[in-house]
Structures are given as structure tokens and as C-alpha cells.
Design a protein around this motif. Structure first.
Motif, PDB file in Angstrom:
ATOM      1  N   GLY A  64       0.782  -1.232   0.000  1.00  0.00           N
ATOM      2  CA  GLY A  64       0.000   0.000   0.000  1.00  0.00           C
ATOM      3  C   GLY A  64       0.808   1.274   0.000  1.00  0.00           C
ATOM      4  N   ASP A  65       1.937   1.291   0.719  1.00  0.00           N
ATOM      5  CA  ASP A  65       2.701   2.528   0.804  1.00  0.00           C
ATOM      6  C   ASP A  65       3.386   2.888  -0.504  1.00  0.00           C
ATOM      7  N   HIS A  66       3.283   2.009  -1.505  1.00  0.00           N
ATOM      8  CA  HIS A  66       3.891   2.275  -2.809  1.00  0.00           C
ATOM      9  C   HIS A  66       2.862   2.447  -3.925  1.00  0.00           C
ATOM     10  N   CYS A  67       1.566   2.250  -3.608  1.00  0.00           N
ATOM     11  CA  CYS A  67       0.593   2.275  -4.709  1.00  0.00           C
ATOM     12  C   CYS A  67      -0.765   2.873  -4.368  1.00  0.00           C
ATOM     13  N   LEU A  68      -1.054   3.154  -3.093  1.00  0.00           N
ATOM     14  CA  LEU A  68      -2.404   3.614  -2.760  1.00  0.00           C
ATOM     15  C   LEU A  68      -2.690   5.034  -3.230  1.00  0.00           C
ATOM     16  N   GLY A  69      -1.683   5.706  -3.778  1.00  0.00           N
ATOM     17  CA  GLY A  69      -1.922   7.005  -4.401  1.00  0.00           C
ATOM     18  C   GLY A  69      -2.322   6.904  -5.861  1.00  0.00           C
ATOM     19  N   LEU A  70      -2.320   5.682  -6.417  1.00  0.00           N
ATOM     20  CA  LEU A  70      -2.667   5.527  -7.827  1.00  0.00           C
ATOM     21  C   LEU A  70      -4.090   5.996  -8.153  1.00  0.00           C
ATOM     22  N   PRO A  71      -5.112   5.618  -7.370  1.00  0.00           N
ATOM     23  CA  PRO A  71      -6.471   6.058  -7.748  1.00  0.00           C
ATOM     24  C   PRO A  71      -6.597   7.567  -7.887  1.00  0.00           C
ATOM     25  N   GLY A  72      -6.100   8.308  -6.901  1.00  0.00           N
ATOM     26  CA  GLY A  72      -6.207   9.760  -6.969  1.00  0.00           C
ATOM     27  C   GLY A  72      -5.394  10.353  -8.098  1.00  0.00           C
ATOM     28  N   THR A  73      -4.198   9.793  -8.325  1.00  0.00           N
ATOM     29  CA  THR A  73      -3.348  10.320  -9.395  1.00  0.00           C
ATOM     30  C   THR A  73      -3.978  10.084 -10.755  1.00  0.00           C
ATOM     31  N   ILE A  74      -4.502   8.879 -10.973  1.00  0.00           N
ATOM     32  CA  ILE A  74      -5.125   8.561 -12.262  1.00  0.00           C
ATOM     33  C   ILE A  74      -6.375   9.407 -12.479  1.00  0.00           C
ATOM     34  N   GLN A  75      -7.166   9.567 -11.426  1.00  0.00           N
ATOM     35  CA  GLN A  75      -8.356  10.393 -11.574  1.00  0.00           C
ATOM     36  C   GLN A  75      -7.986  11.851 -11.840  1.00  0.00           C
ATOM     37  N   ARG A  76      -6.890  12.303 -11.247  1.00  0.00           N
ATOM     38  CA  ARG A  76      -6.450  13.682 -11.486  1.00  0.00           C
ATOM     39  C   ARG A  76      -6.024  13.872 -12.934  1.00  0.00           C
ATOM     40  N   LEU A  77      -5.404  12.865 -13.526  1.00  0.00           N
ATOM     41  CA  LEU A  77      -5.025  12.947 -14.942  1.00  0.00           C
ATOM     42  C   LEU A  77      -6.252  13.198 -15.810  1.00  0.00           C
ATOM     43  N   SER A  78      -7.358  12.510 -15.469  1.00  0.00           N
ATOM     44  CA  SER A  78      -8.590  12.710 -16.229  1.00  0.00           C
ATOM     45  C   SER A  78      -9.226  14.055 -15.919  1.00  0.00           C
ATOM     46  N   LEU A  79      -9.238  14.424 -14.644  1.00  0.00           N
ATOM     47  CA  LEU A  79      -9.834  15.706 -14.261  1.00  0.00           C
ATOM     48  C   LEU A  79      -9.151  16.866 -14.963  1.00  0.00           C
ATOM     49  N   ASP A  80      -7.806  16.778 -15.066  1.00  0.00           N
ATOM     50  CA  ASP A  80      -7.036  17.840 -15.724  1.00  0.00           C
ATOM     51  C   ASP A  80      -6.985  17.689 -17.237  1.00  0.00           C
ATOM     52  N   ARG A  81      -7.599  16.614 -17.735  1.00  0.00           N
ATOM     53  CA  ARG A  81      -7.627  16.339 -19.179  1.00  0.00           C
ATOM     54  C   ARG A  81      -6.215  16.404 -19.786  1.00  0.00           C
ATOM     55  N   VAL A  82      -5.354  15.638 -19.213  1.00  0.00           N
ATOM     56  CA  VAL A  82      -3.965  15.576 -19.691  1.00  0.00           C
ATOM     57  C   VAL A  82      -3.975  15.205 -21.176  1.00  0.00           C
ATOM     58  N   PRO A  83      -3.334  16.009 -22.015  1.00  0.00           N
ATOM     59  CA  PRO A  83      -3.491  15.843 -23.463  1.00  0.00           C
ATOM     60  C   PRO A  83      -2.618  14.762 -24.093  1.00  0.00           C
ATOM     61  N   HIS A  84      -1.727  14.150 -23.316  1.00  0.00           N
ATOM     62  CA  HIS A  84      -0.816  13.166 -23.881  1.00  0.00           C
ATOM     63  C   HIS A  84      -0.997  11.823 -23.182  1.00  0.00           C
ATOM     64  N   PRO A  85      -0.635  10.719 -23.838  1.00  0.00           N
ATOM     65  CA  PRO A  85      -0.703   9.408 -23.183  1.00  0.00           C
ATOM     66  C   PRO A  85       0.281   9.352 -22.011  1.00  0.00           C
ATOM     67  N   VAL A  86      -0.095   8.638 -20.963  1.00  0.00           N
ATOM     68  CA  VAL A  86       0.773   8.413 -19.810  1.00  0.00           C
ATOM     69  C   VAL A  86       1.001   6.910 -19.684  1.00  0.00           C
ATOM     70  N   ALA A  87       2.265   6.500 -19.831  1.00  0.00           N
ATOM     71  CA  ALA A  87       2.598   5.080 -19.714  1.00  0.00           C
ATOM     72  C   ALA A  87       2.603   4.675 -18.246  1.00  0.00           C
ATOM     73  N   VAL A  88       2.187   3.435 -17.978  1.00  0.00           N
ATOM     74  CA  VAL A  88       2.175   2.928 -16.611  1.00  0.00           C
ATOM     75  C   VAL A  88       2.829   1.548 -16.601  1.00  0.00           C
ATOM     76  N   HIS A  89       3.857   1.393 -15.739  1.00  0.00           N
ATOM     77  CA  HIS A  89       4.565   0.127 -15.608  1.00  0.00           C
ATOM     78  C   HIS A  89       4.429  -0.377 -14.181  1.00  0.00           C
ATOM     79  N   PHE A  90       4.270  -1.689 -14.036  1.00  0.00           N
ATOM     80  CA  PHE A  90       4.123  -2.327 -12.725  1.00  0.00           C
ATOM     81  C   PHE A  90       4.339  -3.823 -12.907  1.00  0.00           C
ATOM     82  N   PRO A  91       4.575  -4.572 -11.818  1.00  0.00           N
ATOM     83  CA  PRO A  91       4.759  -6.018 -11.961  1.00  0.00           C
ATOM     84  C   PRO A  91       3.519  -6.672 -12.557  1.00  0.00           C
ATOM     85  N   ALA A  92       3.720  -7.480 -13.584  1.00  0.00           N
ATOM     86  CA  ALA A  92       2.582  -8.090 -14.281  1.00  0.00           C
ATOM     87  C   ALA A  92       1.736  -8.948 -13.355  1.00  0.00           C
TER      88      ALA A  92
END
Length: 307
Positions: A64-92
Motif C-alpha cells: 500500500g505505501d507504494h501504490c495507494l496514491g494511484l487512484p487519486g493520481t489517475i483520476q487527477r489525470l482525467s480531471l485535468d484532461r492531460v493531453p498526452h498518453p501516460v505510460a504505466v509500468h508495474f509487476p505483471a
């Protein structure tokens, strides 16, 4: 611009002065968010980075201390209508966790995420300004560390270029082709340049000592590495898959690291001066014991003498 912006430095439990993990690397046109822990979106507001700046997110593992900020960060990307793709990497192996975090609540998703899990030790991703490489670390859950490697290049020497009468667009052609014919003789790139070593950045979190730690840290200009415990708790560190400040510093010395950043401190240590003292027993170079909302510069390039 190449610099690290520290959003948080705590480990499992945040404190009054340390937020959960979060680190942003500015690397030319890439702006990479590593391990967004809980509260990362808010910490961004206090930093010099905005969600719109982000081009990539890298998660080492799904504690959790390494990933529980993902929901808010991802939602913020949409809220701000980020105009470019954002790549996301994590253990498969943590894809289910990522999907749950991505859709943890109802929101209007407009951001374009380029989801690219890491499924192999040593996997490489071509990015702007170099190669991003992932190495499998030793932790109770699937965990990867990351390093960014810039390819070696050449530093053109003006006095040698002038001596051969090379200027303007011809310099670019010489760099691309490797040689140039001037006034009846051939001038090679090596004759008018000096080697320019590429820079390296490494990010190592939540791991016991293993070969991958050394591979990631090898010749790093800037190494960001966990130092959850002090040597007095080395047995506990080994049991739960973490490093001590002394171990992290030894790695930095053995791997030729230029600037060492210690972070991810257990809440049991209110006084970080002890981390400085322990690290200094093993590492004499440039040492930073990270604090929330600080900025750490990537050291200037190494300069090699011309042949």
C-alpha cells in the motif's frame, strides 16, 4: 532539466513529517512518477510538478505505501484532461491490483493510459532520452527496481572542429555519419570529439540484498534507495526483505554511485541523523538523506579527457 522531486519518504506508516512514498524524476522531456503512495496527489500540489506534467508512472510493487496514491493520481489525470498518453509500468503479477486501483471509484475517465506491465527480469522499455530497465528484487511480493540509462555519446571539441574547418550543419552530419571528407582528407568523429558517458538513474525500493540491487546501482549518477532500518535492526530487515542504511551505503560505494539518496524510513526513527552517521561509515561520496518536498539534482555529466 534532470532532477528528483521527493513527495514522501515514509515506509509502511506515514508520520506527521513524512508522507507515504512518492518520487518524481524529471529527465528532459520525461516526467516519471515512481511509487505513488497515499497522499501523492496532494504532495504534488506542494511541489513544482503538476499531474499534467507526468508522462510515465512506475510502480515497484503493490504494497500500500507504494501504490495507494494511484487512484487519486489517475483520476487527477482525467480531471485535468492531460493531453498526452501516460505510460504505466508495474509487476505483471499485480495486474488485478492495478485494475482495482485504477477503477477504485466512479469517475469520468478521459486520460489515455498506456498500460505496459513488467513481466520479465531485465525487461527494457525505450523512452525519450534513454532506456528504462526493470530488475526483479527480493521481497515477499513481486517487486521490480528500475534504472534509466542514457546511451554514451560524444562531446564535440570546438578547437578541433575549427582546425579542420568544420562548422554549421557539417557538424551534425559528422555526428550522424561518423566521418566527413574535408578538402581532400577524411576527418573522423573521434578526431574532433571526446567521449561523453551517458547518465544513469536508479530506483531501488523494498528489497533484501541481491544481485539485482547491484545491477541497478552500477555506475549510477543518482541512486534512490530504501534504507528502512538501521544496522541495529538488521535481522528484522533481512526477515522482511528490506535494507539498512549501512547496506545501502555499501552498495553505493561498491557500484561507484556519484550521488546517493536514502529514503523510505521506518516510523520508529524520529531522528534521521543516525542514518547519516551509519551511511558515512560506508560511503564517502555525495549523500542525501531525503526529506519530503525536497529537490535533488542529477549530478553534472562526467567529463572524460579527449584522446
Amino acid at each position: 532539466m534532470r532532477e528528483l522531486v521527493v513527495l514522501g519518504t515514509a515506509s509502511q506508516t506515514p508520520t506527521r513529517t513524512r508522507n507515504h512514498n512518492g518520487y518524481v524524476l524529471r529527465w528532459d522531456d520525461e516526467v516519471i512518477l515512481f511509487d505513488p503512495g497515499e497522499g501523492s496527489q496532494r504532495q504534488l500540489l506542494y511541489s513544482t510538478v503538476t499531474a499534467t506534467d507526468l508522462t510515465r508512472i512506475c510502480v515497484t510493487h503493490f504494497h500500500g505505501d507504494h501504490c495507494l496514491g494511484l487512484p487519486g493520481t489517475i483520476q487527477r489525470l482525467s480531471l485535468d484532461r492531460v493531453p498526452h498518453p501516460v505510460a504505466v509500468h508495474f509487476p505483471a503479477g499485480g495486474t488485478d491490483y492495478f485494475n482495482r486501483l485504477r477503477h477504485a471509484s466512479s469517475f469520468h475517465e478521459t486520460a489515455e493510459l498506456d498500460v505496459a506491465p513488467i513481466d520479465a527480469d531485465g525487461q527494457q522499455v525505450a523512452i525519450r532520452g534513454g532506456t528504462l530497465e526493470a530488475r526483479r528484487l527480493r521481497h515477499p511480493v513481486e517487486t521490480y527496481g528500475y534504472r534509466l540509462i542514457e546511451p554514451d555519446g560524444h562531446r564535440m571539441l570546438p578547437e578541433r572542429l575549427s582546425a579542420h574547418g568544420i562548422a554549421g550543419p557539417a557538424i551534425g552530419e559528422l555526428l550522424r555519419v561518423g566521418h566527413l571528407d574535408v578538402a581532400g582528407h577524411r576527418v573522423t568523429r573521434e578526431q574532433v570529439s571526446a567521449p561523453r558517458p551517458g547518465q544513469r538513474f536508479a530506483f531501488v525500493m523494498d528489497t533484501g540484498l541481491c544481485d539485482a540491487v547491484y545491477a541497478l546501482a552500477d555506475n549510477a549518477d543518482l541512486l534512490v534507495i530504501e534504507a528502512t532500518f538501521l544496522a541495529s535492526e538488521s535481522a528484522l530487515a533481512a526477515e522482511v526483505g528490506h535494507l539498512t542504511a549501512g547496506q545501502a551505503a555499501q552498495v553505493a560505494t561498491e557500484c561507484g554511485v556519484r550521488r546517493l539518496v536514502l529514503t523510505h524510513f521506518s516510523q520508529r526513527y524520529p531522528d534521521l541523523s543516525r542514518f547519516v552517521a551509519e551511511a558515512r561509515e560506508h560511503f564517502a561520496g555525495d549523500l542525501v538523506v531525503a526529506e519530503d518536498l525536497t529537490t535533488v539534482q542529477v549530478p553534472p555529466r562526467r567529463v572524460l579527457s579527449a584522446r
